[in-house]
Design a protein around this motif. Structure first.
Motif, short mmCIF file in Angstrom:
data_model
loop_
_atom_site.label_atom_id
_atom_site.label_comp_id
_atom_site.label_asym_id
_atom_site.label_seq_id
_atom_site.Cartn_x
_atom_site.Cartn_y
_atom_site.Cartn_z
N PRO A 1 65.10 72.08 35.60
CA PRO A 1 64.37 73.15 36.29
C PRO A 1 63.66 72.59 37.53
CG PRO A 1 63.90 73.19 33.93
CD PRO A 1 64.70 71.95 34.19
N ARG A 2 63.63 73.39 38.58
CA ARG A 2 62.99 72.98 39.83
C ARG A 2 61.54 72.55 39.62
NH1 ARG A 2 63.71 75.77 45.74
NH2 ARG A 2 65.19 74.16 46.26
N THR A 3 60.89 73.21 38.66
CA THR A 3 59.47 72.95 38.40
C THR A 3 59.26 71.71 37.54
OG1 THR A 3 59.68 74.46 36.55
CG2 THR A 3 58.75 75.37 38.59
N HIS A 4 60.34 71.15 36.98
CA HIS A 4 60.18 69.92 36.19
C HIS A 4 59.60 68.84 37.12
CE1 HIS A 4 61.18 66.30 33.96
NE2 HIS A 4 61.46 67.04 32.91
N PRO A 5 58.62 68.07 36.63
CA PRO A 5 58.00 67.08 37.53
C PRO A 5 58.97 66.05 38.08
CG PRO A 5 57.16 66.89 35.26
CD PRO A 5 57.97 68.14 35.32
N GLU A 6 60.10 65.83 37.41
CA GLU A 6 61.05 64.83 37.90
C GLU A 6 62.23 65.43 38.67
OE1 GLU A 6 60.17 61.94 38.16
OE2 GLU A 6 58.44 62.11 36.84
N SER A 7 62.18 66.75 38.91
CA SER A 7 63.23 67.28 39.80
C SER A 7 62.97 66.69 41.18
CB SER A 7 63.18 68.80 39.85
OG SER A 7 62.10 69.23 40.68
N TYR A 8 64.03 66.56 41.97
CA TYR A 8 63.84 65.99 43.30
C TYR A 8 63.09 66.96 44.20
CZ TYR A 8 66.57 61.88 42.07
OH TYR A 8 66.99 60.70 41.50
#
Ligand code: F6R
Length: 246
Positions: free
Chosen positions: A76-83
């Motif tokens: 998910p875009r909101t995941h802290p490890e998404s770029y």
């Protein structure tokens, strides 16, 4: 391998801060000449100091356009490890970049292959990348173009090498959480940038740096494809440069 080989310009700095400052200086000079420059940008540990120095320079990015190299598929875009989250922390939220000018592949697009096609088209519509900043993986990957990638490949969905997943597991709670696929600009896309800046720091990158600069171009080490580009500057700290012969 097809194409001419060009010598890379290699600059070695006493430490990470100096290397990062030099990378920012080059991008600031470009933005002073061309405020609406199109920047290709990486994520990862290596460019953090570059983003800090770019922000500290106070240069305006109000007219700049950015295209990131890659994004995990399905995170998910909101995941802290998404770029995307990485870029928000490193640059988007700390600069006057306009949200509509910040591009990063959508790893949650309903049709990822169509997303890749549209991403290529958006780069083309922006006039191509004026400068592309890259890091390099331990296995010589650039973007997420893992060993064996075709050199004419465009933005596409790729499987991540197990070694890359293990290297990136440091950002996740466990290896299992690291996505298995990503969207990445292809080597063909990368080689079309007008100028390339490659940053590497630390002794663990030294073997990949040596191969990139000194080995004959081979798909086994994707970064050797950069020898086919006429305008590559490699910025290194001393540790990353330790295995270079020249
Ligand atoms: C990141 C990317 C990768 C990294 C490489 C090095 O957008 O495309 O190729 O540049 O994996 O990562 P770090 O800097 O974390 O060692």
């Amino acid at each position: 391998m097809p194409g001419n080989r060009y010598p890379m310009t290699v600059e070695v700095f006493p430490d990470y801060a100096a290397m990062s400052g030099r990378a920012a200086e080059i991008v600031v000079e470009l933005l002073q000449e061309k405020p609406d420059a199109v920047l290709g940008l990486p994520t990862g540990s290596t460019p953090l100091g570059f983003y800090d120095a770019l922000v500290a320079s106070g240069v305006s990015l109000a007219q700049a356009r950015t295209f990131n190299l890659d994004e995990y598929l399905g995170l998910p875009r909101t995941h802290p490890e998404s770029y995307y989250s990485f870029m928000k922390r490193a640059l988007y939220d700390r600069s006057d970049l306009r949200p509509e000018n910040c591009h990063i592949p959508d790893g949650n697009a309903p049709d990822p292959h169509e997303e890749c096609r549209c991403y290529e088209e958006a780069i083309r519509a922006a006039g191509g990348l004026d400068i592309l900043v890259l890091g390099v993986g331990h296995n010589g990957h650039i973007g997420f173009n893992e060993p064996g990638s075709q050199w004419d490949a465009r933005t596409r969905v790729v499987d991540l090498a197990e070694s890359t997943r293990r290297a990136n597991a440091r950002f996740f709670n466990s290896l299992d959480e690291v996505p298995r696929q990503a969207i990445t600009m292809g080597i063909g896309t990368i080689l079309e940038a007008r100028r390339i800046l490659l940053l590497a720091s630390g002794q663990e990158k030294a073997p990949a740096v040596r191969d990139m600069v000194e080995s004959a171009p081979t798909p086994d080490v994707p970064a050797t494809a950069l020898q086919l580009h006429p305008n590559v500057t490699v910025l290194l700290d001393r540790e990353a440069a330790a295995l270079l012969h020249r």
